[in-house]
Design an enzyme around this catalytic site. Sequence first.
Site, short mmCIF file in Angstrom:
data_model
loop_
_atom_site.label_atom_id
_atom_site.label_comp_id
_atom_site.label_asym_id
_atom_site.label_seq_id
_atom_site.Cartn_x
_atom_site.Cartn_y
_atom_site.Cartn_z
N ALA A 14 0.95 -1.28 0.08
CA ALA A 14 0.04 0.08 -0.05
C ALA A 14 1.04 1.21 -0.09
CB ALA A 14 -0.83 0.12 1.15
N ILE A 26 23.96 -20.63 -28.99
CA ILE A 26 25.14 -21.22 -28.65
C ILE A 26 25.06 -22.94 -29.00
CG2 ILE A 26 26.47 -20.44 -26.63
CD1 ILE A 26 24.27 -21.13 -24.93
N GLU A 60 25.79 -22.34 -15.90
CA GLU A 60 24.47 -21.66 -15.62
C GLU A 60 23.50 -22.18 -15.84
OE1 GLU A 60 24.90 -18.16 -18.15
OE2 GLU A 60 26.73 -17.32 -17.24
N LYS A 97 19.94 -23.14 -18.09
CA LYS A 97 19.67 -22.54 -19.48
C LYS A 97 18.41 -22.31 -19.31
CE LYS A 97 19.95 -23.67 -24.45
NZ LYS A 97 18.59 -23.32 -24.78
N CYS A 149 -21.42 -47.90 -17.69
CA CYS A 149 -20.08 -48.33 -17.29
C CYS A 149 -19.46 -49.09 -18.24
CB CYS A 149 -20.20 -48.95 -15.69
SG CYS A 149 -18.86 -49.77 -15.23
#
Length: 692
Positions: free
Chosen positions: A42, A91, A127, A129, A431
């Site tokens: 707020a 890459i 890292e 990806k 069923c």
Amino acid sequence: MCPVDLFSSEPAPAERAADLREQLNHHAHLYYTLDAPEIPDAEYDRLFRELQALEATHPELLTPDSPTQRVGGRVLDAFTPVRHAVPMLSINTETDTEPTGARNFDTRVRRALGLAEADPPVAYVAELKFDGLAMSLRYENGVLVQAATRGDGEVGEDVTNNIRTIGQIPLRLPTDAPPVLEVRGEIYMRRDDFDALNEKQRAKIAAGAKGEKTFVNPRNAAAGAVRQLDSGIAAQRPLSFFAYGLGEITPPEQGGPAFETHFDLLMQLKAWGFPVAEQTAIATGADELVAFHQRIGASRDQLPYDIDGVVYKVNSLALQRRLGFVTREPRWAVAHKYPAQEQLTTVLAIDVQVGRTGKLTPVAKLAPVFVGNVTVTNATLHNEDEARRKDVRVGDTVIVRRAGDVIPEVVAVLPEKRPEGAEVFTMPRQCPVCGSDAVREEGEVDYRCTGGLFCGAQRKEAILHFAHRRAVEVEGLGDKLVEQLVDSGVVKTLPDLYRLGFTALASLDRMADKSAQNIVAALEKSKQTTLPRFLFGLGIRHVGEATAKDLARHFGQIDRIMGATVEQLLEVNDVGPVVAQSIRTFFDQPHNREVVEQLRACGVTWEEGEPAAQAPRPLAGKTFVLTGTFPTLSRDAAKDLLEAAGAKVAGSVSKKTDYVVAGAEAGSKLEKAQSLGVAVIDEAAMLAMLQA
Ligand code: IVH
């Protein structure tokens, strides 16, 4: 002239605007990037509105880095092409998901650098990806001036208005940032944000909104949001960002920073306020790359966003320069994949499975597909609504997802691949196991088989319920034994229980003679039961013990219950339309009736009684109004008595009122009765009527 401002505590608008911007940028970073807000929402909103108001009255103060520009609103016809100052390369991807993927990369790097086996290991940055879309963010003099997609790597599209709406992306950088800085990274959507977005989309579609759709996966949702021409819409799509590299940057000769390693530059980006994934780590040599790949792979499903692999980059920037590029891919980086969590396959059939409790579940039978490390051939469609929503049809090409241990699911259908004439799936009304009616009760999502006593899928459950302590009670007939009896084919329906002899029981695995004798005795004992226990034991949906008792009391005999209409059932205490219908449907199944007959034939008995005498209803059809204080009865007690006798008790007097019962200090109702000519009686007269 009096220089009022000199004495005023109010800062000049320009100063206040700058101050507000700084505060808002600071808190946005704490909130969106560090996930550690220092002020309540707020308070943030209050500062935000103050800045908005200030900019509205002083338009000359509006700057492109103002947080108010995050809300979007501009609508474009098309995106402007942007030529990247430094191309956005891709890459090389190592698709071998095994450790060899990492080792091969290390070998290539070492060979290209001319390193011998005895030379020290190469340091890499490992890292994640991210599975999103590449973005280039250009800052000039610390202000975000342009955000561009990758495009073909040379020329992308200007999506600045949309990107500005992303809270995690700084609009202004600290003063130590170089005059030109291009940050490269990935725009993505978190899974929870994606789910919430799709939930919202579904609600819109359900409300009849045109042109709205749900998204297949977070990547598509993110890409759609980035390429929104209406930035007001983009602003409502929850996007996130991770930085992983640089584009153009002021060179050291011109005062730019001189980084030595990729890791240093990532840490600097982090210090400037960009989100950098916390998993980012230095890994030295092939073994550490493999370890990273495995560690992240194991925790992949706990990440709040999708990754499709990890990326290894040679840490030293000098070595990166030496390694250079092959075609358009750097020799110093590689993406090492994980097995895909989503795959395309086709729907061979849609089967409907019946669970132990009679629930029908549609299941897509799929052409076998390797996804999330297992071969998937089935995916649940959950229920009718879900199957309809996804509109999966036999012959469809679908996206199947399996992440972690989560059961595989059909994410979406590719409508353009739908074969002609593919039919909409409908739930069967019978069923598939026993042919009894399958019904979906109001307010429920599932269809259920109503042939509980006979249905092969529900056998075990039905027997266990029947044998329950509070039903007919067969001592010693538990889970394991029922499992054995049904699986061996000895018991197919309830009556088969009573046809079991000692020999059949004793020949079961791990069944001692003594135990077999006990079961035989328990079965014999269970034959003498009561109607409520028997009724409860049938396992009719919504018929618990209390209802079974009410039914037994009301009808006295099983045949009357089996033959009762819904209307007659509704007369039973506490039986409403759903329960009445459920009982009716149950006994409408010929197989269920047959089982009841056979149980009786096997000797299951109980005492039957007469139907409870219908309470006399001498006042049926009459309407009463009560007023004043009665000599002996409370108003509530009088009302109960009248209603039990079939009368209706109304709150106000009208021409339709038959009697007004007036006590002491009767008020306006009495006057009204007199003026309308309605009969007025006292308590004694009323009690006399009840006796009649
Ligand atoms: S580096 C020159 N690092 O994967 C190296 N890319 O082809 C440029 N990606 O679409 C890319 N996570 O958007 C790099 N940690 C990461 C990445 C990453 C995801 C994406 C990137 C591009 C593709 C690479």
